[in-house]
Design a protein around this motif. Structure first.
Motif, short mmCIF file in Angstrom:
data_model
loop_
_atom_site.label_atom_id
_atom_site.label_comp_id
_atom_site.label_asym_id
_atom_site.label_seq_id
_atom_site.Cartn_x
_atom_site.Cartn_y
_atom_site.Cartn_z
N THR A 112 1.30 -11.36 -8.92
CA THR A 112 0.42 -10.99 -7.81
C THR A 112 1.18 -10.81 -6.50
OG1 THR A 112 -0.11 -13.31 -7.40
CG2 THR A 112 -1.60 -12.08 -8.85
N ALA A 113 2.37 -11.42 -6.38
CA ALA A 113 3.16 -11.24 -5.15
C ALA A 113 3.66 -9.80 -5.03
CB ALA A 113 4.33 -12.21 -5.12
N GLN A 114 3.65 -9.05 -6.13
CA GLN A 114 4.12 -7.67 -6.12
C GLN A 114 3.00 -6.67 -5.81
OE1 GLN A 114 7.41 -7.34 -6.33
NE2 GLN A 114 7.38 -9.56 -6.54
N ASN A 115 1.79 -7.16 -5.59
CA ASN A 115 0.67 -6.26 -5.26
C ASN A 115 1.00 -5.47 -4.00
OD1 ASN A 115 -0.65 -7.42 -7.38
ND2 ASN A 115 -2.09 -8.60 -6.14
N TYR A 116 0.52 -4.24 -3.93
CA TYR A 116 0.75 -3.41 -2.76
C TYR A 116 -0.48 -2.57 -2.46
CZ TYR A 116 1.59 0.33 -6.13
OH TYR A 116 1.46 1.22 -7.14
N GLN A 117 -0.61 -2.22 -1.20
CA GLN A 117 -1.68 -1.35 -0.73
C GLN A 117 -1.08 -0.34 0.23
OE1 GLN A 117 -2.18 -4.97 -0.01
NE2 GLN A 117 -2.74 -5.07 -2.16
N ASN A 118 -0.87 0.87 -0.24
CA ASN A 118 -0.38 1.97 0.61
C ASN A 118 -1.58 2.80 1.03
OD1 ASN A 118 2.23 1.13 0.13
ND2 ASN A 118 2.60 2.60 -1.48
N PHE A 119 -1.63 3.17 2.28
CA PHE A 119 -2.77 3.95 2.77
C PHE A 119 -2.36 4.79 3.96
CE2 PHE A 119 -2.59 0.08 5.15
CZ PHE A 119 -2.82 0.49 6.46
N GLY A 120 -3.18 5.75 4.29
CA GLY A 120 -2.92 6.56 5.47
C GLY A 120 -4.13 7.39 5.85
N PHE A 121 -4.23 7.66 7.12
CA PHE A 121 -5.27 8.51 7.69
C PHE A 121 -4.59 9.51 8.61
CE2 PHE A 121 -6.88 4.21 7.13
CZ PHE A 121 -7.96 4.43 6.28
N ASN A 122 -5.07 10.75 8.60
CA ASN A 122 -4.45 11.74 9.48
C ASN A 122 -5.49 12.75 9.95
OD1 ASN A 122 -4.39 12.77 6.67
ND2 ASN A 122 -3.56 14.58 7.65
N GLN A 144 15.55 -11.36 -2.60
CA GLN A 144 14.63 -12.00 -3.53
C GLN A 144 13.24 -11.48 -3.20
OE1 GLN A 144 14.60 -16.25 -3.23
NE2 GLN A 144 12.93 -16.48 -4.68
N SER A 145 12.55 -11.00 -4.18
CA SER A 145 11.24 -10.41 -3.96
C SER A 145 10.18 -11.48 -3.83
CB SER A 145 10.87 -9.46 -5.10
OG SER A 145 11.79 -8.43 -5.19
N VAL A 146 9.61 -11.61 -2.68
CA VAL A 146 8.45 -12.46 -2.48
C VAL A 146 7.23 -11.58 -2.58
CG1 VAL A 146 7.27 -13.96 -0.86
CG2 VAL A 146 9.75 -14.05 -1.06
N SER A 147 7.19 -10.52 -1.83
CA SER A 147 6.20 -9.45 -1.94
C SER A 147 6.76 -8.26 -1.16
CB SER A 147 4.83 -9.88 -1.40
OG SER A 147 4.90 -10.17 -0.03
N GLY A 158 -1.74 -1.09 -5.97
CA GLY A 158 -1.24 -1.67 -7.21
C GLY A 158 -1.53 -3.16 -7.24
N PHE A 159 -2.16 -3.60 -8.33
CA PHE A 159 -2.49 -5.02 -8.50
C PHE A 159 -1.97 -5.47 -9.86
CE2 PHE A 159 -5.64 -3.20 -5.66
CZ PHE A 159 -5.54 -4.06 -4.58
N ASP A 215 8.09 -7.93 7.37
CA ASP A 215 8.86 -8.52 6.27
C ASP A 215 7.99 -9.45 5.45
OD1 ASP A 215 11.28 -7.30 6.94
OD2 ASP A 215 11.73 -8.85 8.41
N SER A 216 7.97 -9.19 4.15
CA SER A 216 7.27 -10.08 3.24
C SER A 216 8.21 -10.55 2.15
CB SER A 216 6.08 -9.36 2.60
OG SER A 216 5.16 -8.96 3.60
N SER A 217 9.46 -10.14 2.21
CA SER A 217 10.47 -10.52 1.22
C SER A 217 11.57 -11.32 1.89
CB SER A 217 11.07 -9.26 0.58
OG SER A 217 10.09 -8.52 -0.08
#
Length: 168
Positions: free
Chosen positions: A23-33, A66-69, A17-18, A104-106
């Motif tokens: 932009t501080a709320q951007n996220y990258q979820n991923f996984g390999f199995n 407080q949301s930083v990211s 999500g961008f 921690d990013s928040s």
């Protein structure tokens, strides 16, 4: 896989999500199995799985003041299992281990624990025994043990949270 015996699978996922204005709320979820099975005999096999995931904690949870990211949790779940059938009787023994590491990013709520106090290893052992009434229909009973071992013996709140339990 398309083998007559044995099995081997690989997988992966991604959710990204961008945001233009946050932009501080951007996220990258991923996984390999990966998981697989080795057939020792017709009714006897070993199976195993392993994965690596990086996922974000939802913003707005009680732990975030407080949301930083988004905060990120990295997980490495592993499992090993053996299954064996004797006529209509069977058992399956499974062992699992999962390492969880938080980043921690928040800015944390004053009553929340930082990621370093939440980092832990989780272990589990289960044994299932059963009876096949007819093909595809089994009766079984399962018992298990579990343990949680935190990387910090005593967290910043002065708590010792290692634990163990059981299930039936």
């Amino acid at each position: 896989s398309d083998w007559n015996n044995h099995m081997l699978n690989f997988g992966g996922f991604g959710a990204f999500g961008f945001y233009n204005n946050a932009t501080a709320q951007n996220y990258q979820n991923f996984g390999f199995n990966t998981d697989g099975r080795v057939d020792i005999q017709r009714d006897w096999n070993l199976s195993a799985s392993a994965a690596f995931t990086g996922t974000t904690e939802l913003l707005g949870t009680p732990d975030v003041a407080q949301s930083v990211s988004p905060s990120v949790v990295y997980a490495v779940p592993l499992s090993l299992s053996m299954f064996q059938r004797f006529n209509r009787l069977f058992y399956q023994a499974t062992g699992t281990a999962t390492g969880l590491r938080y980043s921690d990013s928040s800015q944390l709520n004053t009553s929340a624990l930082p990621g370093s106090s939440r980092d832990r290893n989780e272990f589990g052992e289960t044994l299932r025994a059963g009876y096949e009434l007819y093909e595809g229909f089994d009766f079984w009973v399962q018992g298990g043990l579990n343990q949680r071992s935190y990387m910090q013996d005593i967290n910043i709140a002065g708590q010792q949270r290692d634990s163990s339990g059981w299930s039936i």
